[in-house]
Design a protein around this motif. Structure first.
Motif, PDB file in Angstrom:
ATOM      1  N   ASP A 259     -70.303  46.055 -11.740  1.00 32.83           N
ATOM      2  CA  ASP A 259     -68.664  46.011 -11.319  1.00 32.83           C
ATOM      3  C   ASP A 259     -68.333  44.401 -11.032  1.00 32.83           C
ATOM      4  O   ASP A 259     -67.387  44.299 -10.117  1.00 32.83           O
ATOM      5  CB  ASP A 259     -68.165  46.982 -10.284  1.00 32.83           C
ATOM      6  CG  ASP A 259     -69.201  46.565  -8.833  1.00 32.83           C
ATOM      7  OD1 ASP A 259     -69.863  45.527  -8.846  1.00 32.83           O
ATOM      8  OD2 ASP A 259     -68.901  47.311  -7.907  1.00 32.83           O
ATOM      9  N   GLY A 260     -69.041  43.266 -11.822  1.00 29.01           N
ATOM     10  CA  GLY A 260     -68.657  42.081 -11.609  1.00 29.01           C
ATOM     11  C   GLY A 260     -67.326  41.748 -12.123  1.00 29.01           C
ATOM     12  O   GLY A 260     -66.771  40.425 -11.740  1.00 29.01           O
ATOM     13  N   GLY A 261     -66.792  42.201 -12.764  1.00 32.94           N
ATOM     14  CA  GLY A 261     -65.445  42.072 -13.621  1.00 32.94           C
ATOM     15  C   GLY A 261     -65.581  40.984 -14.668  1.00 32.94           C
ATOM     16  O   GLY A 261     -66.728  40.641 -14.880  1.00 32.94           O
ATOM     17  N   ALA A 262     -64.315  40.581 -15.119  1.00 35.16           N
ATOM     18  CA  ALA A 262     -64.239  39.621 -16.348  1.00 35.16           C
ATOM     19  C   ALA A 262     -64.965  38.352 -16.110  1.00 35.16           C
ATOM     20  O   ALA A 262     -65.424  37.534 -16.921  1.00 35.16           O
ATOM     21  CB  ALA A 262     -62.716  39.535 -16.857  1.00 35.16           C
ATOM     22  N   ALA A 263     -64.719  37.821 -14.616  1.00 36.31           N
ATOM     23  CA  ALA A 263     -65.160  36.567 -14.271  1.00 36.31           C
ATOM     24  C   ALA A 263     -66.576  36.473 -14.368  1.00 36.31           C
ATOM     25  O   ALA A 263     -66.895  35.522 -15.166  1.00 36.31           O
ATOM     26  CB  ALA A 263     -64.603  36.116 -12.668  1.00 36.31           C
ATOM     27  N   ALA A 264     -67.469  37.375 -13.920  1.00 37.61           N
ATOM     28  CA  ALA A 264     -68.958  37.533 -14.010  1.00 37.61           C
ATOM     29  C   ALA A 264     -69.308  37.446 -15.465  1.00 37.61           C
ATOM     30  O   ALA A 264     -70.332  36.851 -15.856  1.00 37.61           O
ATOM     31  CB  ALA A 264     -69.522  38.627 -13.318  1.00 37.61           C
ATOM     32  N   LEU A 265     -68.575  38.360 -16.197  1.00 36.57           N
ATOM     33  CA  LEU A 265     -68.948  38.541 -17.643  1.00 36.57           C
ATOM     34  C   LEU A 265     -68.594  37.307 -18.416  1.00 36.57           C
ATOM     35  O   LEU A 265     -69.589  36.927 -19.083  1.00 36.57           O
ATOM     36  CB  LEU A 265     -68.007  39.635 -18.185  1.00 36.57           C
ATOM     37  CG  LEU A 265     -67.967  39.575 -20.063  1.00 36.57           C
ATOM     38  CD1 LEU A 265     -69.315  40.240 -20.292  1.00 36.57           C
ATOM     39  CD2 LEU A 265     -66.990  40.605 -20.483  1.00 36.57           C
ATOM     40  N   LYS A 266     -67.577  36.532 -18.238  1.00 37.90           N
ATOM     41  CA  LYS A 266     -67.351  35.075 -19.078  1.00 37.90           C
ATOM     42  C   LYS A 266     -68.392  34.141 -18.614  1.00 37.90           C
ATOM     43  O   LYS A 266     -68.820  33.431 -19.058  1.00 37.90           O
ATOM     44  CB  LYS A 266     -65.814  34.890 -18.497  1.00 37.90           C
ATOM     45  CG  LYS A 266     -64.938  35.756 -19.256  1.00 37.90           C
ATOM     46  CD  LYS A 266     -63.468  35.088 -19.245  1.00 37.90           C
ATOM     47  CE  LYS A 266     -62.675  36.069 -20.212  1.00 37.90           C
ATOM     48  NZ  LYS A 266     -61.159  35.474 -20.067  1.00 37.90           N
ATOM     49  N   GLY A 267     -68.760  34.314 -17.244  1.00 39.29           N
ATOM     50  CA  GLY A 267     -69.658  33.466 -16.777  1.00 39.29           C
ATOM     51  C   GLY A 267     -71.038  33.528 -17.398  1.00 39.29           C
ATOM     52  O   GLY A 267     -71.644  32.500 -18.039  1.00 39.29           O
ATOM     53  N   LEU A 268     -71.474  34.797 -17.435  1.00 43.52           N
ATOM     54  CA  LEU A 268     -72.789  35.013 -18.177  1.00 43.52           C
ATOM     55  C   LEU A 268     -72.643  34.655 -19.678  1.00 43.52           C
ATOM     56  O   LEU A 268     -73.572  34.060 -20.269  1.00 43.52           O
ATOM     57  CB  LEU A 268     -73.119  36.615 -18.113  1.00 43.52           C
ATOM     58  CG  LEU A 268     -74.354  37.062 -18.412  1.00 43.52           C
ATOM     59  CD1 LEU A 268     -75.007  38.130 -17.698  1.00 43.52           C
ATOM     60  CD2 LEU A 268     -74.405  37.485 -19.985  1.00 43.52           C
ATOM     61  N   VAL A 269     -71.565  35.000 -20.242  1.00 45.61           N
ATOM     62  CA  VAL A 269     -71.576  34.665 -21.750  1.00 45.61           C
ATOM     63  C   VAL A 269     -71.480  33.108 -21.973  1.00 45.61           C
ATOM     64  O   VAL A 269     -72.292  32.567 -22.851  1.00 45.61           O
ATOM     65  CB  VAL A 269     -70.366  35.261 -22.408  1.00 45.61           C
ATOM     66  CG1 VAL A 269     -69.903  34.625 -23.770  1.00 45.61           C
ATOM     67  CG2 VAL A 269     -70.036  36.581 -22.111  1.00 45.61           C
ATOM     68  N   THR A 270     -70.711  32.561 -21.093  1.00 41.21           N
ATOM     69  CA  THR A 270     -70.917  30.986 -21.421  1.00 41.21           C
ATOM     70  C   THR A 270     -72.214  30.503 -21.248  1.00 41.21           C
ATOM     71  O   THR A 270     -72.764  29.694 -21.916  1.00 41.21           O
ATOM     72  CB  THR A 270     -69.652  30.357 -20.270  1.00 41.21           C
ATOM     73  OG1 THR A 270     -68.395  31.053 -20.283  1.00 41.21           O
ATOM     74  CG2 THR A 270     -69.859  28.852 -20.228  1.00 41.21           C
ATOM     75  N   GLU A 271     -72.781  30.925 -20.154  1.00 41.56           N
ATOM     76  CA  GLU A 271     -74.295  30.252 -19.671  1.00 41.56           C
ATOM     77  C   GLU A 271     -75.109  30.688 -21.129  1.00 41.56           C
ATOM     78  O   GLU A 271     -75.844  30.111 -21.623  1.00 41.56           O
ATOM     79  CB  GLU A 271     -74.908  31.094 -18.579  1.00 41.56           C
ATOM     80  CG  GLU A 271     -75.877  30.330 -18.099  1.00 41.56           C
ATOM     81  CD  GLU A 271     -76.134  28.804 -18.154  1.00 41.56           C
ATOM     82  OE1 GLU A 271     -76.950  28.261 -18.851  1.00 41.56           O
ATOM     83  OE2 GLU A 271     -74.921  28.104 -17.813  1.00 41.56           O
ATOM     84  N   ALA A 272     -74.802  31.930 -21.567  1.00 41.35           N
ATOM     85  CA  ALA A 272     -75.902  32.607 -22.692  1.00 41.35           C
ATOM     86  C   ALA A 272     -75.455  31.573 -23.854  1.00 41.35           C
ATOM     87  O   ALA A 272     -76.433  30.990 -24.942  1.00 41.35           O
ATOM     88  CB  ALA A 272     -75.589  33.943 -22.987  1.00 41.35           C
ATOM     89  N   VAL A 273     -74.510  31.424 -24.233  1.00 36.70           N
ATOM     90  CA  VAL A 273     -73.869  30.692 -25.469  1.00 36.70           C
ATOM     91  C   VAL A 273     -74.309  29.187 -25.408  1.00 36.70           C
ATOM     92  O   VAL A 273     -74.852  28.611 -26.256  1.00 36.70           O
ATOM     93  CB  VAL A 273     -72.586  30.790 -25.763  1.00 36.70           C
ATOM     94  CG1 VAL A 273     -72.090  29.806 -26.788  1.00 36.70           C
ATOM     95  CG2 VAL A 273     -72.031  32.091 -26.054  1.00 36.70           C
ATOM     96  N   ASN A 274     -74.007  28.486 -24.190  1.00 38.67           N
ATOM     97  CA  ASN A 274     -74.535  27.214 -23.859  1.00 38.67           C
ATOM     98  C   ASN A 274     -76.194  26.937 -23.951  1.00 38.67           C
ATOM     99  O   ASN A 274     -76.420  25.907 -24.626  1.00 38.67           O
ATOM    100  CB  ASN A 274     -73.979  26.600 -22.632  1.00 38.67           C
ATOM    101  CG  ASN A 274     -72.619  26.046 -22.880  1.00 38.67           C
ATOM    102  OD1 ASN A 274     -72.365  25.635 -24.100  1.00 38.67           O
ATOM    103  ND2 ASN A 274     -71.633  25.967 -21.806  1.00 38.67           N
TER     104      ASN A 274
END
Ligand code: ATP
Ligand code: MG
Length: 320
Positions: A259-274
């Motif tokens: 339940d981290g919401g969109a902010a946690a999701l985007k943080g994780l995606v950014t880290e993964a892509v980078n």
């Protein structure tokens, strides 16, 4: 039969993650096993726009993208349409093998016309799938690593090959598509990730650019992150992106975020892509523009020899 691999890209802008998971990863894998041709489809740039634009810049960047992902010019022939006239000449007999109605029905062409910036639809737009048949058949390509949008075109190529062989005798093999791990990666707006649609994460994007793009991606307001492609396409798309970069199922990633919401999701995606792009960015910096020119000159020469041989065979089969 000995397989030959042919693929290519239009030099219309930087390659993106859709290219990587749709086609480039397969190319890198296949280059050790088969003879491979990679086409810089420069003539096809003007299918959906009036002028080629920054063509030299785009060609250089495209080659640097290839080198960055690990395509090895010592193993692969990289060449341009405009440098191989005999390939283009195959278009003449091939166009005689398809009907206008067949060209009109092509769903990818329809979609591209819808997104085109041209005032009027050009004849080249309708016929470029036949040009692609020439791309594939000039080297008797049998394996074609492509994204899903290319499947209707591959059918055109198979049809052209089949009809040519029926009319004039057995000259061409019937090629097969080889789809990547992700045959249609969606962009940050939910449509097909495309270099011309402003919705892509380029393989050459910096860390900050990548973060900014992902920050702007649409999500929804539910805090609990779940992987539901139908009901929550935007969230599912970001999870898919992270999953591809991390080599993990998107569902697991959703559970981890909880339940981290969109902010946690985007943080994780950014880290993964980078994380995923880091070695690609590094390899890109190891090559210079001078390498690119040498690679193309060599590749163009090899492709031209191949095209001359095939055109000779075609003319002989047709009795010219
Ligand atoms: P443009 O918008 O200029 O047409 P593009 O992003 O569609 O660019 P192309 O050069 O037309 O890129 O396509 C090159 C190859 O990459 C093709 O094999 C195509 O199927 C594949 N490809 C392009 N976009 C995607 C995607 N989003 N997912 C999977 N494969 C893709
Ligand atoms: Mg395209």
């Amino acid at each position: 039969m000995n397989d030959v691999v042919l693929t290519g890209d239009r030099p219309t802008g930087p390659l993106h993650l859709g290219h990587y998971f749709g086609s480039l990863a397969n190319r890198v894998r296949l280059q050790d096993a088969y003879p491979m041709y990679v086409l810089v489809a420069d003539y096809q740039v003007i299918t959906d726009r009036d002028v080629p634009g920054e063509i030299q810049r785009n060609i250089t960047d495209l080659l640097l993208d290839y080198l960055a992902v690990g395509i090895d010019p010592a193993k692969v022939t990289i060449f341009q349409h405009s440098a191989v006239p005999e390939l283009n000449q195959l278009l003449l007999p091939f166009l005689s093998l398809v009907s206008v109605a067949e060209l009109r029905r092509n769903p990818t062409v329809k979609d591209e016309i819808a997104h085109s910036s041209q005032q009027a639809v050009s004849g080249l737009m309708f016929t470029y799938p036949v040009h692609q048949a020439a791309d594939i058949l000039f080297c008797k390509g049998t394996l074609v690593p492509v994204g899903k949008d290319q499947l209707p075109h591959l059918e055109v190529t198979r049809m052209v090959a089949r009809r040519f062989n029926e009319r004039y005798g057995e000259v061409f093999p019937l090629p097969e598509a080889m789809m990547g791990e992700q045959s249609l990666l969606k962009g940050l707006d939910g449509g097909k990730m495309s270099k011309s649609r402003g919705n892509a994460i380029a393989l050459s994007a910096t860390e900050d650019e990548t973060a900014a793009l992902i920050r702007r991606a649409r999500t929804d307001s539910e805090r609990l992150i779940t992987f539901e492609e139908e009901r929550r396409p935007e969230v599912a798309n970001l999870l898919t992106l992270a999953g591809l970069c991390l080599g993990r199922p998107p569902r697991d990633i959703a559970e981890e975020i909880g339940d981290g919401g969109a902010a946690a999701l985007k943080g994780l995606v950014t880290e993964a892509v980078n994380e995923f792009l880091r070695p690609i960015r590094k390899r890109r910096r190891e090559h210079a523009e001078a390498d690119v020119r040498r690679i193309l000159t060599e590749g163009n020469g090899v492709a031209r020899e191949r095209a001359i041989a095939t055109l000779d065979e075609v003319r002989a089969a047709m009795g010219f």
